[in-house]
Design an enzyme around this catalytic site. Structure first.
Site, PDB file in Angstrom:
ATOM      1  CB  CYS A   8      -3.964  -1.580   5.004  1.00 27.58           C
ATOM      2  SG  CYS A   8      -2.842  -1.347   6.409  1.00 27.58           S
ATOM      3  CE  LYS A  45      -7.271   1.146   4.327  1.00 29.02           C
ATOM      4  NZ  LYS A  45      -6.072   1.726   4.986  1.00 29.02           N
ATOM      5  CD  GLU A  94      -2.306   1.125   2.963  1.00 29.23           C
ATOM      6  OE1 GLU A  94      -3.334   1.778   3.154  1.00 29.23           O
ATOM      7  OE2 GLU A  94      -1.740   0.432   3.852  1.00 29.23           O
TER       8      GLU A  94
END
Length: 261
Positions: A140, A104, A36
């Protein structure tokens, strides 16, 4: 599959060079997975490096994919239009063509950080066709939400790719290793989990980023590769016949009871 556990610093040009070196070490892999937030580590002005995916850093990633003949997945930043950015996982094929991007969904407003102050949330799961597989994208903090991984598998994902800049802290490495294995076991699918190399210099907001421990995990939960705490590139194979074998003996996806819950 190449797991590219690179360090990410404050200079986008240096970070791009890290990608270039990792791709050279990943020669022969069908797909290279990077962490990321590759253009710059958290704690910097993300709006300064946020660019449309056809330009800037993502455009350079396209050139590198074409130059090395290797598909890649990496985290970049896009402008969100409200003063914030999108934290985006971009998928690029071996010819340099973008085949999909995931913004995300779950933002890291935890452990004293507030990602939502800088990052706007996405609103849709994404599965891409890349390197001969259907790949579900996870970034994440998303890994703490098993419903996202299950939604990707329900959309046909054969492999889950998790990219991260996992914040360091008490018990955080244990959370990372447990969660990425859990997503493989509960979905009987391969998981490719790539974190950045641990950051041992200036701590960004929310604590230093990256615990390393990038892993390739098979559908039974076996850790096929674990890159440990230092920068590393590891090439390993994914065998889809393993998925079929595991699902024959452990058909848990078929045993779900949506009528009961």
């Amino acid at each position: 599959m190449a797991l590219c556990q690179i360090p990410v610093g404050d200079d986008p040009a240096e970070n791009l060079e890290q990608v270039r070196r990792a791709l050279a070490r990943a020669e022969g892999a069908d797909l290279a997975v990077f962490p990321e937030a590759v253009p710059v580590r958290f704690g910097n002005d993300l709006t300064a490096v946020a660019e449309p995916l056809e330009q800037g850093f993502a455009g350079e990633l396209r050139k590198l994919a074409r130059e090395h003949g290797t598909a890649l997945i990496a985290g970049v930043f896009e402008p969100a239009g409200d003063g914030r950015v999108y934290n985006t996982a971009v998928a690029i094929d071996a010819s340099g063509r973008p085949v999909g991007a995931y913004r995300k969904i779950h933002l890291f407003d935890a452990f004293g950080d507030r990602e939502s102050a800088r990052v706007a949330p996405g609103d849709a799961p994404v599965v891409v066709e890349l390197a001969g597989a259907r790949i579900g994208l996870i970034t994440c903090y998303d890994v703490r939400f098993p419903e996202l991984a299950r939604a990707l598998v329900d959309r046909g994902a054969q492999v889950l790719v998790i990219i991260a800049a996992w914040a360091q802290g008490v018990f955080k490495e244990e959370h990372w290793t447990t969660l990425v294995r859990a997503r493989a076991i509960e979905n009987t699918t391969w998981v490719v989990a790539v974190d950045k190399a641990p950051d041992r210099t200036r701590p960004p907001e929310g604590g230093p980023g990256g615990v390393g421990r990038s892993m390739l995990i098979d559908p039974m939960g076996t850790v096929v590769a674990d890159l440990g705490p230092f920068p590393a590139v590891r090439v390993a194979e994914i065998d889809q016949e393993v998925t079929e074998r595991v699902r024959r003996i452990l058909p848990s996806l078929q045993h779900r009871r949506p009528d009961a819950y």
